[in-house]
Design an enzyme around this catalytic site. Sequence first.
Site, PDB file in Angstrom:
ATOM      1  N   ARG A   1       1.361 -10.486   2.220  1.00  0.00           N
ATOM      2  CA  ARG A   1      -0.042 -10.479   1.797  1.00  0.00           C
ATOM      3  C   ARG A   1      -0.216 -10.480   0.267  1.00  0.00           C
ATOM      4  NH1 ARG A   1      -2.062  -5.619   5.347  1.00  0.00           N
ATOM      5  NH2 ARG A   1       0.184  -5.281   5.496  1.00  0.00           N
TER       6      ARG A   1
ATOM      7  N   SER B   1      -2.857 -15.052 -56.492  1.00  0.00           N
ATOM      8  CA  SER B   1      -3.522 -15.541 -55.275  1.00  0.00           C
ATOM      9  C   SER B   1      -3.194 -17.001 -55.012  1.00  0.00           C
ATOM     10  CB  SER B   1      -5.040 -15.437 -55.440  1.00  0.00           C
ATOM     11  OG  SER B   1      -5.413 -14.108 -55.547  1.00  0.00           O
TER      12      SER B   1
ATOM     13  N   GLN C   1      19.493  -4.622   4.012  1.00  0.00           N
ATOM     14  CA  GLN C   1      19.142  -4.614   5.433  1.00  0.00           C
ATOM     15  C   GLN C   1      18.963  -6.081   5.830  1.00  0.00           C
ATOM     16  OE1 GLN C   1      15.169  -3.361   6.382  1.00  0.00           O
ATOM     17  NE2 GLN C   1      15.682  -2.717   8.446  1.00  0.00           N
TER      18      GLN C   1
HETATM   19  C1  UD1 Z   1       4.608   3.061   8.376  1.00  0.00           C
HETATM   20  C2  UD1 Z   1       4.701   4.215   9.384  1.00  0.00           C
HETATM   21  C3  UD1 Z   1       3.288   4.696   9.742  1.00  0.00           C
HETATM   22  C4  UD1 Z   1       2.592   5.134   8.473  1.00  0.00           C
HETATM   23  C5  UD1 Z   1       2.563   3.983   7.451  1.00  0.00           C
HETATM   24  C6  UD1 Z   1       2.029   4.466   6.133  1.00  0.00           C
HETATM   25  C7  UD1 Z   1       6.704   3.788  10.714  1.00  0.00           C
HETATM   26  C8  UD1 Z   1       7.230   3.305  11.981  1.00  0.00           C
HETATM   27  N1  UD1 Z   1       5.397   3.732  10.580  1.00  0.00           N
HETATM   28  O1  UD1 Z   1       3.941   1.991   9.056  1.00  0.00           O
HETATM   29  O2  UD1 Z   1       3.372   5.795  10.627  1.00  0.00           O
HETATM   30  O3  UD1 Z   1       1.257   5.558   8.775  1.00  0.00           O
HETATM   31  O4  UD1 Z   1       3.905   3.493   7.206  1.00  0.00           O
HETATM   32  O5  UD1 Z   1       1.885   3.384   5.254  1.00  0.00           O
HETATM   33  O6  UD1 Z   1       7.460   4.209   9.854  1.00  0.00           O
HETATM   34  N2  UD1 Z   1      10.675  -1.559   5.699  1.00  0.00           N
HETATM   35  C9  UD1 Z   1      11.951  -1.970   5.524  1.00  0.00           C
HETATM   36  N3  UD1 Z   1      12.641  -2.478   6.595  1.00  0.00           N
HETATM   37  C10 UD1 Z   1      12.082  -2.594   7.815  1.00  0.00           C
HETATM   38  C11 UD1 Z   1      10.761  -2.186   7.996  1.00  0.00           C
HETATM   39  C12 UD1 Z   1      10.080  -1.659   6.918  1.00  0.00           C
HETATM   40  O7  UD1 Z   1      12.505  -1.864   4.431  1.00  0.00           O
HETATM   41  O8  UD1 Z   1      12.790  -3.050   8.728  1.00  0.00           O
HETATM   42  C13 UD1 Z   1       9.943  -1.015   4.558  1.00  0.00           C
HETATM   43  C14 UD1 Z   1       8.771  -1.899   4.141  1.00  0.00           C
HETATM   44  O9  UD1 Z   1       9.176  -2.789   3.133  1.00  0.00           O
HETATM   45  C15 UD1 Z   1       7.773  -0.871   3.618  1.00  0.00           C
HETATM   46  C16 UD1 Z   1       8.083   0.381   4.417  1.00  0.00           C
HETATM   47  O10 UD1 Z   1       9.375   0.215   4.947  1.00  0.00           O
HETATM   48  O11 UD1 Z   1       7.966  -0.577   2.260  1.00  0.00           O
HETATM   49  C17 UD1 Z   1       7.065   0.617   5.528  1.00  0.00           C
HETATM   50  O12 UD1 Z   1       7.138  -0.392   6.483  1.00  0.00           O
HETATM   51  P1  UD1 Z   1       5.846  -1.009   7.139  1.00  0.00           P
HETATM   52  O13 UD1 Z   1       6.259  -2.068   8.083  1.00  0.00           O
HETATM   53  O14 UD1 Z   1       4.853  -1.349   6.122  1.00  0.00           O
HETATM   54  O15 UD1 Z   1       5.326   0.250   7.989  1.00  0.00           O
HETATM   55  P2  UD1 Z   1       3.875   0.496   8.522  1.00  0.00           P
HETATM   56  O16 UD1 Z   1       3.621  -0.382   9.681  1.00  0.00           O
HETATM   57  O17 UD1 Z   1       2.920   0.415   7.392  1.00  0.00           O
END
Ligand code: UD1
Length: 458
Positions: free
Chosen positions: A18, A409, A78
């Site tokens: 986004r 100057s 990862q």
């Molecule tokens: C997560 C939380 C949710 C919380 C929210 C707050 C979980 C399962 N959910 O959801 O409870 O309310 O954050 O913002 O933790 N990332 C990785 N690898 C992955 C997945 C994610 O590095 O495989 C990183 C993303 O880059 C990001 C962070 O982890 O910085 C959070 O991941 P995201 O998918 O945004 O989690 P939310 O769905 O927002």
Amino acid sequence: MSQRSCLSVILAAGEGTRMKSALPKVLHQIAGLPMVAHVVKAAEAAGASGLALVIGHGADEMRKAAAKFAPKAETFEQEKRLGTAHAVIAAREAISKGYDDVLVMFGDTPLIDADALTLARRRLAEGAAVVVIGFRPPNPTGYGRLIEKDGKLTAIREEKDCSEEEKKIGFCNAGMMAVAGAHALKLLDAVGNENAKGEYYLTDIVEIASAQNLDVVATEASFESALGINNRAELAQAEAIWQQRRRHDAMLSGVTLIAPETVFFSHDTEIGADTIVEPNVWFGPGVRIASGAKIHAFSHIEGATIASNCDVGPFARLRPGADLRNKAKVGNFCEVKQAVIEDGAKVNHLTYIGDARVGAGANIGAGTITCNYDGYSKFFTDIGAGAFIGSNSSLVAPVTIGNGGYIASGSVITESVPDDALAFGRARQKTIPGKGKELRERFASAAAAKKKAAGADH
Ligand code: UD1
Ligand code: CA
């Protein structure tokens, strides 16, 4: 608590679609510093000595950037984004080193403050196995809900897995957690992916730990400190909050900001007491200001050192390497780059000083230019103490003006001028009495003859 060791695992593998950007999301800047670097700073301020950065999308760029903002951090790639628990496990090697506390943080939550992390660590020290940092957003949609029972946290339910009743809970998961190092890997390895998204949720360790009768609790952080950045509107919102905090700190530390909302700081701006900053001033990275300086309106300052009681602007531009010593003055429409302006020297109007030294008490006239560049290389101009450079002079570097040197100057100075010498670098003036009038009459009759000839053509 200070004797407990702490590892911070920062998740930053996500794509950040986004943001609509070629740059990995967490490298977008707030106050001139990548947002993930703000997270690193907070972790360090909360006492984390180990740093594990989990990267994925844009891994090469991330590694390169991390070498700068967090040279001590270990990076872990990862390969596939299978969820937040899966991401934490990518740093298994670091976690298994046996830290007392493991802080899991998100790279896209740049305003997290050290106090919230320190509080979570304190609960670990008191015996909790898992501490979840919660917050109360104005609109909880999209966040995991914290399910509590008798002061204990029993589960975190992701929005997509919530019942209608659970969706009404306002206390949400900010995402960050503190986990006792002794339990961390065991809990993480027990996480499965049977949920609406088919991901390994970090949040599942809450239920797993509760089932094992481990102590699981939630702490509460402010909405601002838990603000996650997903698009550029939220990036601007975080920047605004950061700037507001910084202005407040500056004022409480003795800096006058006449219109604080129009002054922009960098992550590393240092500014001493009794400095007055007028409206519309921009500080880029690397600015240090001692005390008692006046920064007048509309000045743009980066990489500059400003000593006590200097006067800058209005409309001054100080670029990297500008080094103003005590009581130096750089006035309107002046640009200074890689140059020392020694004590009490004045560069007051419409001037460019680059790759130079201006000696103590020297006076640089309006429109003076140091010609420092021939299109290929930069050259140095050395101006001695007490020198006087007449208005509209060009100093063609490399060139030296001695102490007390006096430049007429409009000079173009290509050869060095000894101490106390006077130098003219311009054609001598010639004045011819009556010649102005004679010319005017000649031009007037020539124009009249031309007009008459044009009329005769019709
Ligand atoms: C997560 C939380 C949710 C919380 C929210 C707050 C979980 C399962 N959910 O959801 O409870 O309310 O954050 O913002 O933790 N990332 C990785 N690898 C992955 C997945 C994610 O590095 O495989 C990183 C993303 O880059 C990001 C962070 O982890 O910085 C959070 O991941 P995201 O998918 O945004 O989690 P939310 O769905 O927002
Ligand atoms: Ca998120």
